[in-house]
Design a protein around this motif. Structure first.
Motif, PDB file in Angstrom:
ATOM      1  N   ALA A 117      29.831  34.108  29.428  1.00  0.00           N
ATOM      2  CA  ALA A 117      30.438  35.217  28.870  1.00  0.00           C
ATOM      3  C   ALA A 117      29.309  35.507  27.806  1.00  0.00           C
ATOM      4  O   ALA A 117      28.757  34.675  27.203  1.00  0.00           O
ATOM      5  N   HIS A 118      29.405  36.905  27.159  1.00  0.00           N
ATOM      6  CA  HIS A 118      28.530  37.334  26.005  1.00  0.00           C
ATOM      7  C   HIS A 118      29.014  36.387  24.901  1.00  0.00           C
ATOM      8  O   HIS A 118      30.302  36.367  24.733  1.00  0.00           O
ATOM      9  N   ALA A 150      34.880  35.890  23.755  1.00  0.00           N
ATOM     10  CA  ALA A 150      34.504  34.690  24.440  1.00  0.00           C
ATOM     11  C   ALA A 150      34.866  33.404  23.575  1.00  0.00           C
ATOM     12  O   ALA A 150      35.387  32.582  23.859  1.00  0.00           O
ATOM     13  N   MET A 201      29.233  30.378  26.324  1.00  0.00           N
ATOM     14  CA  MET A 201      28.517  31.720  26.040  1.00  0.00           C
ATOM     15  C   MET A 201      27.042  31.593  26.352  1.00  0.00           C
ATOM     16  O   MET A 201      26.374  30.805  26.249  1.00  0.00           O
ATOM     17  N   THR A 223      31.997  46.654  28.884  1.00  0.00           N
ATOM     18  CA  THR A 223      31.516  45.855  27.860  1.00  0.00           C
ATOM     19  C   THR A 223      32.328  44.370  27.938  1.00  0.00           C
ATOM     20  O   THR A 223      33.076  44.256  28.552  1.00  0.00           O
ATOM     21  N   GLU A 224      32.044  43.581  26.961  1.00  0.00           N
ATOM     22  CA  GLU A 224      32.703  42.323  26.856  1.00  0.00           C
ATOM     23  C   GLU A 224      34.240  42.335  26.749  1.00  0.00           C
ATOM     24  O   GLU A 224      35.191  41.132  26.985  1.00  0.00           O
ATOM     25  N   THR A 230      36.396  41.405  29.627  1.00  0.00           N
ATOM     26  CA  THR A 230      36.558  39.839  29.770  1.00  0.00           C
ATOM     27  C   THR A 230      38.157  39.214  29.028  1.00  0.00           C
ATOM     28  O   THR A 230      38.148  38.001  29.422  1.00  0.00           O
ATOM     29  N   HIS A 277      33.508  39.122  35.379  1.00  0.00           N
ATOM     30  CA  HIS A 277      32.513  37.862  35.346  1.00  0.00           C
ATOM     31  C   HIS A 277      31.176  38.389  35.884  1.00  0.00           C
ATOM     32  O   HIS A 277      31.196  38.126  37.249  1.00  0.00           O
ATOM     33  N   PRO A 327      25.820  38.662  31.407  1.00  0.00           N
ATOM     34  CA  PRO A 327      27.192  39.051  31.072  1.00  0.00           C
ATOM     35  C   PRO A 327      27.492  40.546  30.498  1.00  0.00           C
ATOM     36  O   PRO A 327      26.314  41.166  30.046  1.00  0.00           O
ATOM     37  N   ARG A 332      28.160  42.718  27.825  1.00  0.00           N
ATOM     38  CA  ARG A 332      27.790  42.622  26.288  1.00  0.00           C
ATOM     39  C   ARG A 332      28.497  43.455  25.224  1.00  0.00           C
ATOM     40  O   ARG A 332      29.604  44.087  25.775  1.00  0.00           O
ATOM     41  N   SER A 333      27.939  43.777  24.049  1.00  0.00           N
ATOM     42  CA  SER A 333      28.766  44.406  23.111  1.00  0.00           C
ATOM     43  C   SER A 333      28.572  46.038  23.333  1.00  0.00           C
ATOM     44  O   SER A 333      27.895  46.539  24.269  1.00  0.00           O
TER      45      SER A 333
END
Length: 410
Positions: free
Chosen positions: A189-190, A195, A202, A262-263, A266, A274, A278, A280-281
């Motif tokens: 994960a980011h 995370a 990460m 975006t993250e 998750t 997943h 990954p 991201r922001s």
């Protein structure tokens, strides 16, 4: 042999760079002059007509992983969603993409079973072992125009340089899915608050940027033509921009889901989110959008990775990464238009003519391409029933999208 007349349709033509409403005639997927006798007439009012799309990265799961998808099931899904040319990385299980003869057989099977034109990226090293260069001359003879080590690590940087020199001598493109293994390690994960709070291993964005920076130095030293696939970090856009400004022979693409998701998805250990690289922001998403808008990132791909339901049932870190993406590709593309990122013709270029140019197949694409009728106002719900792909693994399940392919003419 059938002739279709489509009346008052908005034709988005990236070859002629025209966007106009008119009546067109199609025979076996090709535009023809007006004729008196037609087999079918379609009302194209408020619809779009665009060329069939070229996907720079999709995994179809055959050979070896037919529990997730087959050339038949995924070819059918691609074609129904307007994608006629599909390019796959060389990491099937077992790996056959280091054998030119086997590659030729897969290409024929994809056309026969799924109705699509498959283009396979050859293995950069034997069996993707990261140690010895693959027989690139044999791969080129088998129809490969590019090689890659996919997500597999190289034993050392000397191997990378030797394979780049080999590829450059044969005129092959090298495709990088850049990730520094010593930094990414066993991450999933980011690297960020979400995370960290969930205790997930990460993958920081620097795992991507360090690899890109290193490979760019090697590209400059060897002169090889290179493509960076599946960018996920805003900082990566700046590295590609600098390389292009320097005149290096590089191109890049981004997966459609990285321009939307975006993250945050998750959170709650949602394994459907997943994917590797990954999500991201929000800032990365915006910088990636800006990069593809201004042409630093050349094209948008699906990064289609169908998976069976069991592949997503373990704890997040132990699930298989991947998102099924053929069925949501057009809807998410039209969302980019609705949000002001692209004009319609600009988006069409990013999924048709530009990826064809990146894959060094412009002439072939123009010869083989058909046309796609799109309803940009049709609202539909993403569900296991509306997804044609064998894989139903997407974090978009239950969401509404606007825009869908009505017909593919080939």
């Amino acid at each position: 042999m059938s002739i279709v007349k489509i009346e008052n349709v908005r034709v988005l033509d990236p070859i002629e760079k025209t966007d106009q409403v008119k009546t067109v005639y199609l025979e076996n997927g090709k535009l023809i002059n007006a004729v008196d006798q037609v087999d079918e007439t379609i009302d194209g009012q408020d619809k779009w007509l665009m060329p069939t799309m070229v996907d720079l990265c999709a995994r179809l799961r055959e050979p070896g992983q037919q529990q997730h998808g087959t050339l038949k099931s995924e070819g059918k899904a691609a074609l129904a969603n307007g994608i006629l040319h599909v390019i796959t990385p060389p990491d099937s299980k077992p790996i056959v993409q280091d054998n030119g003869a086997l590659i030729h057989g897969l290409i024929e099977k994809a056309k026969l079973d799924g109705g699509i034109y498959l283009q396979i990226i050859g293995a950069q090293t034997q069996g993707l072992n990261g140690k010895q260069p693959a027989n690139m001359a044999g791969l080129k003879k088998g129809g490969c125009t590019a090689v890659s080590n996919a997500n597999a690590a190289f034993e050392n940087d000397d191997v990378v340089i030797r394979t780049l020199e080999y590829a450059a001598g044969l005129g092959l493109t090298v495709v990088f899915y850049a990730e520094e293994p010593q930094i990414a390690k066993d991450g999933c994960a980011h690297e960020g608050f979400i995370a960290s709070r969930q205790g997930l291993p990460m993958i920081p964005a620097i795992a991507e940027t360090v690899a890109i920076a290193k490979y760019l130095l090697m590209i400059e030293a060897t002169g090889v033509r290179a493509h960076f696939g599946l960018l996920s970090s805003g900082a990566s856009v700046e590295l590609i921009r600098a390389a292009k400004n320097k005149g290096l022979p590089v191109t890049a693409d981004v997966a459609m889901h990285q321009l939307h998701l975006t993250e945050e998805l998750t959170d709650g250990f949602n394994s459907l989110a997943h994917v590797r690289p990954p999500l991201r922001s929000i800032q990365d998403k915006e910088l990636l959008r800006e990069g593809v808008k201004n042409g630093v990132i050349d094209a948008i791909c699906t990064h289609h990775e169908p998976l069976s339901s069991s592949a997503k049932m373990a704890p997040f870190a132990e699930t298989q990464s991947g998102i099924t993406a053929f069925d949501t590709y057009v809807g998410l593309g039209i969302q980019l238009i609705q949000e002001g990122v692209f004009e319609p013709l600009e988006w069409v270029e990013k999924v048709t003519s530009t990826p064809a140019a990146v894959a060094n197949m412009t002439a072939r694409w123009q010869q083989e391409s058909g046309w796609v009728l799109v309803d940009p106002t049709l609202t539909w719900t993403v569900s296991k029933d509306t997804i044609i792909s064998q894989g139903k693994n997407t974090p978009l399940l239950g969401q509404q999208l606007t825009g869908k392919v009505l017909s593919t003419f080939v």
